[in-house]
Scaffold this motif. Sequence first.
Motif, PDB file in Angstrom:
ATOM      1  N   MET A 132       0.882  -0.996  -0.076  1.00 27.23           N
ATOM      2  CA  MET A 132      -0.044   0.069   0.013  1.00 27.23           C
ATOM      3  C   MET A 132       0.862   0.976  -0.195  1.00 27.23           C
ATOM      4  O   MET A 132       2.003   1.318   0.951  1.00 27.23           O
ATOM      5  N   SER A 176      -2.056   5.514  -6.636  1.00 26.61           N
ATOM      6  CA  SER A 176      -1.957   4.551  -5.388  1.00 26.61           C
ATOM      7  C   SER A 176      -1.762   2.953  -5.584  1.00 26.61           C
ATOM      8  O   SER A 176      -2.222   2.810  -6.923  1.00 26.61           O
ATOM      9  N   GLN A 198      -5.917   0.036   1.950  1.00 32.76           N
ATOM     10  CA  GLN A 198      -6.387   1.528   2.040  1.00 32.76           C
ATOM     11  C   GLN A 198      -7.727   1.390   2.688  1.00 32.76           C
ATOM     12  O   GLN A 198      -8.046   2.432   3.487  1.00 32.76           O
ATOM     13  N   ARG A 252      -7.625   0.623   5.955  1.00 30.89           N
ATOM     14  CA  ARG A 252      -6.871   1.630   6.872  1.00 30.89           C
ATOM     15  C   ARG A 252      -7.882   2.925   7.199  1.00 30.89           C
ATOM     16  O   ARG A 252      -8.191   3.016   8.411  1.00 30.89           O
ATOM     17  N   LEU A 301      -7.612   8.981  -4.364  1.00 31.00           N
ATOM     18  CA  LEU A 301      -6.652   7.898  -4.576  1.00 31.00           C
ATOM     19  C   LEU A 301      -7.007   7.079  -5.884  1.00 31.00           C
ATOM     20  O   LEU A 301      -8.033   6.556  -5.867  1.00 31.00           O
TER      21      LEU A 301
END
Length: 136
Positions: free
Chosen positions: A1, A82, A88, A91, A124
């Motif tokens: 990531m 990304s 992601q 997260r 992203l």
Amino acid sequence: MGLHFIDHFTIHVRTPDLGRVVRFYEDALGLRDGQRPPFDFPGNWLYVDDKPVVHLVGTDYDAPLGQPAPQSGQFDHISFRSSGLAKQRERLRDLGIEFQEATVPASPIHQIFVRDPAGILVELTYDKHAESLATA
């Protein structure tokens, strides 16, 4: 990531001014007006070599049409190329940060959108093909 580089930035432009703004970027900075996905709103993508680095979005501010409220003002958002889409998502969920997702029409690009604490929209961008290979 991780983040790899700034992918592009987007500017809201009055729709009747799109041509003039495109000419400015072409003439003053040497960018090239090029291919853009078939979005359902007006705009242009301006390229440096093969990279569309400036995205213009036509926005109508004329009184009969009302005044839309751009989410981030004239400067709309910044995008980071990304990788690690699934991580992601996890997260952001773990941090309690709200986000939205979208796929660019006729494109391999998948997007996550979040807002920073100052209210700036952050995009992203992920290559769906590369992400599917990474999780296989």
